[in-house]
Motif scaffolding. Structure first.
Motif, PDB file in Angstrom:
ATOM      1  N   THR A   1     -11.816  -9.466  -1.673  1.00  0.00           N
ATOM      2  CA  THR A   1     -10.449  -9.604  -1.175  1.00  0.00           C
ATOM      3  C   THR A   1     -10.398 -10.152   0.244  1.00  0.00           C
ATOM      4  O   THR A   1      -9.425  -9.960   0.956  1.00  0.00           O
ATOM      5  CB  THR A   1      -9.709  -8.251  -1.245  1.00  0.00           C
TER       6      THR A   1
ATOM      7  N   GLU B   1      -5.531  -9.091  -0.787  1.00  0.00           N
ATOM      8  CA  GLU B   1      -4.759  -8.348  -1.783  1.00  0.00           C
ATOM      9  C   GLU B   1      -3.313  -8.848  -1.770  1.00  0.00           C
ATOM     10  O   GLU B   1      -2.694  -8.947  -0.715  1.00  0.00           O
ATOM     11  CB  GLU B   1      -4.741  -6.856  -1.422  1.00  0.00           C
TER      12      GLU B   1
ATOM     13  N   ARG C   1      -5.148 -11.291  -8.488  1.00  0.00           N
ATOM     14  CA  ARG C   1      -6.583 -11.330  -8.175  1.00  0.00           C
ATOM     15  C   ARG C   1      -7.012 -12.781  -8.000  1.00  0.00           C
ATOM     16  O   ARG C   1      -6.996 -13.557  -8.949  1.00  0.00           O
ATOM     17  CB  ARG C   1      -7.371 -10.683  -9.309  1.00  0.00           C
TER      18      ARG C   1
ATOM     19  N   ARG D   1     -13.760  -0.955  -2.694  1.00  0.00           N
ATOM     20  CA  ARG D   1     -12.323  -1.123  -2.807  1.00  0.00           C
ATOM     21  C   ARG D   1     -11.962  -2.506  -3.366  1.00  0.00           C
ATOM     22  O   ARG D   1     -11.093  -2.646  -4.222  1.00  0.00           O
ATOM     23  CB  ARG D   1     -11.721  -0.957  -1.410  1.00  0.00           C
TER      24      ARG D   1
ATOM     25  N   TYR E   1     -10.044  -3.409  -6.812  1.00  0.00           N
ATOM     26  CA  TYR E   1      -8.825  -4.237  -6.830  1.00  0.00           C
ATOM     27  C   TYR E   1      -9.005  -5.447  -7.747  1.00  0.00           C
ATOM     28  O   TYR E   1      -8.102  -5.823  -8.493  1.00  0.00           O
ATOM     29  CB  TYR E   1      -8.485  -4.692  -5.404  1.00  0.00           C
TER      30      TYR E   1
ATOM     31  N   TRP F   1       0.841  -1.201   0.000  1.00  0.00           N
ATOM     32  CA  TRP F   1       0.000   0.000   0.000  1.00  0.00           C
ATOM     33  C   TRP F   1       0.875   1.249   0.000  1.00  0.00           C
ATOM     34  O   TRP F   1       0.508   2.296  -0.497  1.00  0.00           O
ATOM     35  CB  TRP F   1      -0.883   0.017   1.264  1.00  0.00           C
TER      36      TRP F   1
END
Ligand code: SF4
Lengths: 208, 462
Positions: free
Chosen positions: B282, B424, B432, B311, B315, A46
């Motif tokens: 995720t 993630e 993914r 989110r 992703y 991140w």
């Protein structure tokens, strides 16, 4: 382990639920052989763009949160892998206190082994410092472990619960292995009680 | 059952302090344990029971070209020899993922306390053992004292009612449960899985369920030992033989929870209503049936969940409303401590026999959970069927579940994976992951996108 009693520090809000330990320390850093130096890899994916360029959009890289030592988080913080590298990285980066509405079990345990104080507050309570940290640059919180209270300079004050034994461990920085080793006679007695009657407690490879 | 095991392992109990409990089996792997050994050495301490400690290399071992020297990790478990701990290194015939080889060797037995510096230690609970993951400091604690300071957990009873429909795997049962209770629904609890659905499952299938207890937040999951358990164990290397075995079985019969036992929480699921599951987000709680569509974040009531879903979809590069079966996959991974046992591989082989993976697929990997599983599969000719269908057949290890060796999912690529975490970056930065059962993964490999395996008429067992 460094004891912790009363700690005042800059607050960094991390506004995400279910932050897992894979995010705190991605697997490529699990190969290290020591417990030190993980801070620079904290939240690696991140925090950095390709080429280890700091990602300006990630809160840890905001200049106003540089030097933060109190991490304000959301529910189920520290879920996933048991890796203790996660608290090692948080500590190495400089976090001593983590405040969240809830923590995952293994992570919560691991904090106490490393001198990090995890504080559980109600959801609605956590919202308030989140607002204040985002509104006020340089916003600080004080965690007072002996009195089990979190407070700021603007009069906010919350009580938190913590197990007495765990509190003592953090206050005194106790080495719990040393403590358990003092119970050696009990352990030996347990082994003697159980071994003769059950092969359960021996591990023999019967094919050899 | 939890209470019975707990009580028989109490070494010392003092009010106001955590209880000291005895640990029967301590499993160690190279991923999280080197620092614990270093700590023991630095403090000049000894390993109390090297005979109850077992070490294995799994997390970062390569799954191909093993004859090449490995530069990286040979030193990581050097301590084992020093402390007299039995190690199953890379070349050993018994090497494999720690949670696959424990049961396979018969190290895992009903009524035991089992720990390992790995959150999927919950797998071993399938045998009616109390098994849970611990941190490195706790690993060090167990090495030095063979005990652990623990607080008693709360208990949760999960009952699956009815018969599991054909094509629905134990993986689907556990994913459906996590979808229902959420990824922190089991926090602070030990789960006991019960009901006729569970008692009809094989040990391999029960292990898949217990394995993912941690994905629902529970440190441990367990199934009461029964005839299926005893039959699995009889004759395993570390299980006593003959009369002694029967004495043990008699003890194990007392383990199941008494009728009317109290639990802090209970959950019930109707297995007949469960469809094959596919995760879309995720974390493993972001899951739905293969017949459904990718959800709209606005359909979640909780604002935090909405944000998380937005989110996650970003992703995962998924649009709300997309039918799950329209999602294409780039790679398929069949392996991990969740689904890499013989039953899994057999089912996959049955499904892909005489077919070939889709031309759009970049790769399809099968990584057996242990070298014993690998050898048995090869004996049955499964490797040939899989290779002919275009799958790569690898050596045992964690592999693409965690991507600590070379088996990684490249950025932006999408996998159908039989592992347990779709966080993630779990399978590689920017990767993914869609979690599915082995036959769902195999079917996706053949079609190039997800399909409902129930339409193919293939079941998990014959
Ligand atoms: S297969 Fe994956 S989840 Fe299982 S022990 Fe290995 S890395 Fe952990």
């Amino acid at each position: 382990m460094q004891p912790i009693s009363k700690h005042t520090g800059l607050v960094m809000p991390l506004d995400r639920v279910n932050v897992d330990t894979d995010q705190m320390v991605p697997k490529q850093f699990l190969k290290a052989l020591t417990r030190q130096g993980f801070g620079r890899n904290l939240f690696y994916d991140w925090r950095y763009l390709p080429g280890e360029v700091p990602n300006p959009e990630f809160v840890l890289n905001f200049p106003r949160y540089r030097g933060a030592s109190v991490l304000l988080a959301r529910a189920n913080f520290g879920c996933g892998s048991s890796r203790e590298h996660a608290p090692w990285a948080l500590l190495d980066y400089g976090f001593r206190v983590i405040i969240a509405p809830s923590f995952a079990d293994i992570f919560y345990n691991n904090c106490f082994k490393n001198g990090i104080l995890p504080i559980t507050l109600a959801d609605a309570q956590v919202d308030e410092p989140f607002r204040r940290a985002e509104a006020t640059e340089g916003y600080q919180l004080t965690a007072d472990l002996p009195n089990q209270a979190v407070s700021d300079a603007q009069g906010l004050k919350f009580h938190f619960d913590i197990d007495d034994f765990r509190k003592a461990v953090l206050l005194e920085g106790l080495d719990d292995i040393g403590l358990t080793l003092k119970q050696e006679p009990d352990i030996t007695a347990y082994e003697q009680r159980h071994h003769p009657q059950a092969n359960l407690y021996q591990a023999v490879d019967f094919t050899q | 059952m939890y209470d019975k095991i707990w009580e028989s392992h109490v070494v010392r109990e003092i009010p106001g302090e955590p209880t000291l409990i005895y640990i029967d089996r301590h499993l160690v792997h190279e991923g999280t344990s080197p620092q614990a050994f270093a700590g023991i050495e630095a403090a000049g301490r000894q390993v109390r029971r090297p005979d109850l400690t077992f070490a294995v290399m799994d997390h970062s071992v390569p799954t191909k070209n093993r004859e090449l020297p490995i530069v990286d990790d040979s030193a990581r478990l050097q301590y084992c020899a020093e402390f007299g701990i039995r190690l199953y290194p890379m070349g050993d015939a018994n090497q494999g993922i720690v949670h696959v080889i424990g049961p396979q060797l018969g190290l895992t037995q009903p009524g035991m306390t089992i720990v390992c510096g790995d959150s999927h230690t919950s797998t071993h609970g399938a045998f009616g053992a109390l098994a849970f993951g611990i941190g490195t400091s706790e690993v060090e604690h167990v090495l030095a004292t063979q005990c652990l300071q623990q607080d008693r957990s709360k208990t949760m009873l999960v009952t699956f009612r009815g018969k599991r429909p054909p094509g629905v795997s134990s993986k689907d049962l556990i994913l459906a449960l996590i979808g229902k209770i959420g990824i922190s629904g089991g926090t602070g609890h030990v789960i006991e899985y019960a009901g006729e659905t569970i008692s009809r499952l094989s040990m391999d299938a029960r292990m898949t369920i217990c394995n993912m207890s941690i994905e629902g937040g529970a440190r441990a999951g367990m199934v009461a030992p029964d005839q299926t358990t005893f039959e699995y164990l009889e004759g395993r290397p570390f299980v006593p033989r003959g009369r002694e075995f029967h004495v043990l079985v008699d003890e194990w019969m007392y383990l199941p929870s008494d009728f009317g036992a109290k639990f802090d929480k209970t959950v019930e699921l109707d297995a007949t209503q469960i469809a094959p599951q596919v995760t879309w987000g995720t974390n493993p709680g972001m899951v739905t049936s293969v017949t459904e569509r990718v959800p709209d974040p606005n359909s979640f009531r909780d604002p935090d969940e909405q944000k998380a879903a937005v989110r996650a979809l970003e992703y995962m590069a998924l649009r709300p409303g997309t039918p799950i079966v329209d999602i294409p996959v780039d790679r398929v991974f069949i392996g991990s401590c969740t689904n890499s046992r013989l039953e899994d591989l057999r089912a996959v082989a049955r499904l892909v026999r005489g077919k070939h993976i889709a031309p759009t697929l970049k790769a399809a990997l099968v990584v057996p959970g242990s070298r014993v599983v690998k050898a048995k599969a090869e004996e049955e000719g499964l490797d040939r069927i899989l290779r002919e269908a275009g799958f790569e057949w690898r050596d045992a290890g964690c592999s693409m579940c965690i991507g600590m060796n070379d088996d990684v999912l490249p950025p932006g690529e999408r996998s159908a994976s039989t592992s347990n975490r779709n966080f993630e970056g779990r399978q590689g930065k920017g990767s993914r992951t869609h979690l599915v059962s082995p036959i769902m993964a195999a079917a996706a490999a053949i079609a190039g996108h997800f399909v409902d395996v129930r339409e193919l008429g293939v079941d998990v067992t014959e």
